[in-house]
Design an enzyme around this catalytic site. Structure first.
Site, PDB file in Angstrom:
ATOM      1  N   ASN A   9      35.501  89.536  44.309  1.00 47.89           N
ATOM      2  CA  ASN A   9      33.985  89.933  44.385  1.00 47.89           C
ATOM      3  C   ASN A   9      33.936  90.703  45.470  1.00 47.89           C
ATOM      4  O   ASN A   9      33.832  90.300  46.748  1.00 47.89           O
ATOM      5  CB  ASN A   9      33.316  88.494  44.592  1.00 47.89           C
ATOM      6  CG  ASN A   9      31.912  89.029  44.504  1.00 47.89           C
ATOM      7  OD1 ASN A   9      31.305  89.923  44.226  1.00 47.89           O
ATOM      8  ND2 ASN A   9      31.190  87.672  44.501  1.00 47.89           N
ATOM      9  N   ARG A  93      33.874  90.937  39.741  1.00 40.10           N
ATOM     10  CA  ARG A  93      32.862  90.883  39.338  1.00 40.10           C
ATOM     11  C   ARG A  93      32.264  92.405  39.533  1.00 40.10           C
ATOM     12  O   ARG A  93      32.456  93.194  40.146  1.00 40.10           O
ATOM     13  CB  ARG A  93      31.949  90.250  40.628  1.00 40.10           C
ATOM     14  CG  ARG A  93      30.322  90.614  40.525  1.00 40.10           C
ATOM     15  CD  ARG A  93      29.644  89.794  41.561  1.00 40.10           C
ATOM     16  NE  ARG A  93      28.419  89.658  41.349  1.00 40.10           N
ATOM     17  CZ  ARG A  93      27.510  89.074  42.221  1.00 40.10           C
ATOM     18  NH1 ARG A  93      27.852  88.804  43.476  1.00 40.10           N
ATOM     19  NH2 ARG A  93      26.064  89.039  41.768  1.00 40.10           N
ATOM     20  N   HIS A 181      22.384  89.133  38.040  1.00 40.73           N
ATOM     21  CA  HIS A 181      22.608  87.776  38.324  1.00 40.73           C
ATOM     22  C   HIS A 181      22.971  86.921  37.180  1.00 40.73           C
ATOM     23  O   HIS A 181      22.824  85.732  37.130  1.00 40.73           O
ATOM     24  CB  HIS A 181      21.700  86.999  39.097  1.00 40.73           C
ATOM     25  CG  HIS A 181      21.186  87.290  40.389  1.00 40.73           C
ATOM     26  ND1 HIS A 181      20.001  87.618  41.198  1.00 40.73           N
ATOM     27  CD2 HIS A 181      22.042  87.732  41.439  1.00 40.73           C
ATOM     28  CE1 HIS A 181      20.016  87.947  42.491  1.00 40.73           C
ATOM     29  NE2 HIS A 181      21.169  87.902  42.792  1.00 40.73           N
ATOM     30  N   ARG A 241      15.460  93.543  50.240  1.00 38.91           N
ATOM     31  CA  ARG A 241      15.223  94.272  49.154  1.00 38.91           C
ATOM     32  C   ARG A 241      13.555  94.072  48.935  1.00 38.91           C
ATOM     33  O   ARG A 241      13.051  93.016  48.882  1.00 38.91           O
ATOM     34  CB  ARG A 241      15.928  94.229  47.841  1.00 38.91           C
ATOM     35  CG  ARG A 241      17.043  94.869  47.714  1.00 38.91           C
ATOM     36  CD  ARG A 241      17.729  94.505  46.621  1.00 38.91           C
ATOM     37  NE  ARG A 241      19.099  93.702  47.050  1.00 38.91           N
ATOM     38  CZ  ARG A 241      19.923  93.095  46.211  1.00 38.91           C
ATOM     39  NH1 ARG A 241      19.542  93.112  44.940  1.00 38.91           N
ATOM     40  NH2 ARG A 241      20.870  92.260  46.774  1.00 38.91           N
ATOM     41  N   MET A 284      16.906  83.773  55.533  1.00 38.87           N
ATOM     42  CA  MET A 284      15.923  82.735  55.520  1.00 38.87           C
ATOM     43  C   MET A 284      16.072  81.564  56.666  1.00 38.87           C
ATOM     44  O   MET A 284      14.888  80.984  57.123  1.00 38.87           O
ATOM     45  CB  MET A 284      15.989  82.057  54.432  1.00 38.87           C
ATOM     46  CG  MET A 284      14.851  81.068  53.933  1.00 38.87           C
ATOM     47  SD  MET A 284      13.274  81.706  53.994  1.00 38.87           S
ATOM     48  CE  MET A 284      12.868  82.238  52.609  1.00 38.87           C
ATOM     49  N   ARG A 285      17.347  81.243  56.947  1.00 38.57           N
ATOM     50  CA  ARG A 285      17.580  80.042  58.010  1.00 38.57           C
ATOM     51  C   ARG A 285      16.816  80.583  59.434  1.00 38.57           C
ATOM     52  O   ARG A 285      15.999  79.812  59.849  1.00 38.57           O
ATOM     53  CB  ARG A 285      18.820  79.927  58.459  1.00 38.57           C
ATOM     54  CG  ARG A 285      19.480  78.684  57.553  1.00 38.57           C
ATOM     55  CD  ARG A 285      21.161  78.693  57.843  1.00 38.57           C
ATOM     56  NE  ARG A 285      21.595  79.818  57.434  1.00 38.57           N
ATOM     57  CZ  ARG A 285      22.742  79.981  56.753  1.00 38.57           C
ATOM     58  NH1 ARG A 285      23.587  79.193  57.017  1.00 38.57           N
ATOM     59  NH2 ARG A 285      23.332  81.322  56.458  1.00 38.57           N
ATOM     60  N   GLU A 379      29.341  81.617  40.627  1.00 39.93           N
ATOM     61  CA  GLU A 379      29.668  82.767  40.025  1.00 39.93           C
ATOM     62  C   GLU A 379      31.163  82.970  39.670  1.00 39.93           C
ATOM     63  O   GLU A 379      31.742  83.584  38.883  1.00 39.93           O
ATOM     64  CB  GLU A 379      29.000  84.077  40.542  1.00 39.93           C
ATOM     65  CG  GLU A 379      27.526  83.855  40.677  1.00 39.93           C
ATOM     66  CD  GLU A 379      26.954  84.785  41.673  1.00 39.93           C
ATOM     67  OE1 GLU A 379      26.985  84.372  43.033  1.00 39.93           O
ATOM     68  OE2 GLU A 379      26.056  85.558  41.146  1.00 39.93           O
TER      69      GLU A 379
HETATM   70  P1  AMP Z   1      23.381  83.435  49.382  1.00 37.38           P
HETATM   71  O1  AMP Z   1      23.375  85.155  48.882  1.00 37.38           O
HETATM   72  O2  AMP Z   1      23.596  82.815  47.837  1.00 37.38           O
HETATM   73  O3  AMP Z   1      24.696  83.162  49.999  1.00 37.38           O
HETATM   74  O4  AMP Z   1      22.369  83.063  50.044  1.00 37.38           O
HETATM   75  C1  AMP Z   1      21.959  83.549  51.382  1.00 37.38           C
HETATM   76  C2  AMP Z   1      20.540  83.054  51.886  1.00 37.38           C
HETATM   77  O5  AMP Z   1      20.622  81.493  51.797  1.00 37.38           O
HETATM   78  C3  AMP Z   1      20.374  83.510  53.337  1.00 37.38           C
HETATM   79  O6  AMP Z   1      18.994  83.876  53.225  1.00 37.38           O
HETATM   80  C4  AMP Z   1      20.482  81.979  54.227  1.00 37.38           C
HETATM   81  O7  AMP Z   1      19.683  81.992  55.186  1.00 37.38           O
HETATM   82  C5  AMP Z   1      20.023  81.104  53.144  1.00 37.38           C
HETATM   83  N1  AMP Z   1      20.326  79.838  53.387  1.00 37.38           N
HETATM   84  C6  AMP Z   1      21.674  79.079  53.473  1.00 37.38           C
HETATM   85  N2  AMP Z   1      21.452  77.894  53.859  1.00 37.38           N
HETATM   86  C7  AMP Z   1      20.235  77.520  53.933  1.00 37.38           C
HETATM   87  C8  AMP Z   1      19.686  76.473  54.597  1.00 37.38           C
HETATM   88  N3  AMP Z   1      20.184  75.504  54.842  1.00 37.38           N
HETATM   89  N4  AMP Z   1      18.193  76.672  54.493  1.00 37.38           N
HETATM   90  C9  AMP Z   1      17.657  77.772  54.253  1.00 37.38           C
HETATM   91  N5  AMP Z   1      18.107  78.807  53.978  1.00 37.38           N
HETATM   92  C10 AMP Z   1      19.495  78.761  53.915  1.00 37.38           C
END
Ligand code: AMP
Length: 394
Positions: A9, A93, A181, A241, A284-285, A379
């Site tokens: 990927n 992918r 997705h 985005r 987001m964290r 995925e």
């Molecule tokens: P992904 O693209 O599926 O890997 O997701 C990435 C997003 O998930 C990022 O914005 C991370 O900050 C968020 N994320 C991962 N773990 C957490 C958590 N425990 N709390 C809040 N957001 C999270």
């Protein structure tokens, strides 16, 4: 000897890999890892099937690795750990399969050339997805490679759901809603019967909330509508985005602000969403941990827009049996799950606060009119399943 399928990927600056053992009817995860920071500070890390560290290498700040060098490194690492396993296929992918590719296919040179023509539809992903296919083909010309598409799952949508209100001459050029997705949604659709018959057979909205984010309306496990459209920038606000935007804004940026198409592309793909609104981060964290008012506002806008889009997709389904939250944010953030569910409370959603804090999988109360689930997506496993099916059919 055990047969192994390798899943690659590849993104703009990282290559993730997962090796799957074919064990009877099952696919078992073996060595997996990634090379990230290809053009800034390359870092390779790998884990074995038990999650134990299996290898690590850092090239240092400012070092650069091409995709080719990254894949060669992964290949050498896997060869040195091969034991008596035999690589039988590589699955990739590929973000865009256009109108033609409605399912995974053998990635012959002709197919890859055809997929190249879709690059203008996904300029930030498609070239990086195709590069490893060519690199592996040069290294192992007889090894079957399979392209698995993020758009394919949505080809079940009606013409109505895929149409923009544009003249037919433009639609005929392929300007329509594709949805993305799809590998994540397909994995969830296949997993749902293990969790809930009602969610698997009924009207379900799946929220893929990761760095990229979208919603998919499914009826009996088939895609009916999606928030992503012609490109993966449509729909929900994401990490960087912007999501849905009045097309008049683009005209304003071009004509009044004299922005170039490249500057607008950077703005809507890389500088907007949670990052642009908060001015703090697209992660987001970090936003949840920030006290900055703009970080709060970015989260408010994110969850508000999820609520609006849930309403829109519930209308496309003419009702709702279940809501499923997945990907980085949907799987890990109880707070965002709670806030997204609150936005959809009018549909009869009642969240079980304790189950939500505990991580589910079922996070709605028994009296909730709509079931709510949090289910991890996979995925790469979906790619491995497709790859196996294509190779088995050869
Ligand atoms: P992904 O693209 O599926 O890997 O997701 C990435 C997003 O998930 C990022 O914005 C991370 O900050 C968020 N994320 C991962 N773990 C957490 C958590 N425990 N709390 C809040 N957001 C999270």
């Amino acid at each position: 000897m055990t047969d192994v399928i390798l899943v690659l990927n590849a993104g703009s600056s990282s290559i993730k890999f997962r090796a799957y053992y074919i064990e009877g009817g099952e696919l078992g995860l073996g060595l997996h890892g990634q090379v990230e920071g290809l053009f800034s500070a390359p870092h390779f890390i790998a884990h074995d099937r038990h999650g134990e560290a299996a290898g690590e290498k850092r090239w240092g700040d400012g070092a650069k690795l091409s995709h080719e060098e990254g894949i060669q490194f992964i290949s050498q690492f896997l060869t040195s750990h091969r034991g008596d396993n035999r690589l039988v296929a590589v699955g990739h992918r590929v973000v865009h399969g256009g109108e033609k590719f409605a399912k995974a296919v053998l990635a012959t040179p002709d197919v890859v050339d055809e997929l190249d023509k879709l690059t203008p539809l996904a300029p930030l992903h498609q070239p990086h997805n195709l590069k490893p296919i060519r690199i592996v083909a040069a290294m192992h010309p007889h090894l079957p490679q399979v392209a698995c598409f993020d758009t394919a799952f949505h080809r079940s949508q009606t013409e109505l759901a895929q149409a923009f209100a544009l003249p037919e001459s433009i639609t005929a050029r392929g300007v329509r809603r594709y949805g993305f997705h799809g590998l994540s949604y397909e994995y969830i659709a296949q997993a749902l019967p293990n969790f809930s018959k009602r969610a698997a057979q009924g009207r379900t909205i799946v929220a893929h909330l990761g760095n990229g984010a979208s919603l998919c309306a499914m009826h009996a496990g088939r895609s009916v509508a999606s928030t992503m459209g012609f490109t993966a920038v449509d729909g929900l606000p994401m990490g960087t985005r912007c999501g849905s935007l009045d097309p008049g804004v683009i005209l304003y940026l071009l004509e009044e602000l004299k922005m170039t198409p490249q500057a607008i592309e950077d703005l809507i793909y890389k500088e907007s969403g949670l990052l642009g609104v908060s001015g703090v981060s697209g992660d987001m964290r970090k936003l949840l941990a920030s006290a900055a008012p703009r970080a709060r506002f970015a989260i408010d806008l994110y969850t508000y827009r999820i609520g609006r889009e849930i309403g829109s997709l519930a209308a496309s389904l003419q009702g709702l049996d279940a809501l499923v939250l997945t990907a980085g944010i949907g799987e890990n953030s109880a707070e965002i799950r709670r806030r997204a569910a609150e936005q959809a409370a009018w549909l009869g959603i009642e969240l079980d606060a304790a189950a939500n804090e505990a991580g589910g999988p079922c996070i709605s109360t028994p009296s909730s009119k709509v079931e709510v689930w949090t289910i991890p997506t996979d995925e790469e496993l979906m790619i491995a399943r497709h790859t196996r099916a294509v190779v088995d059919a050869l």
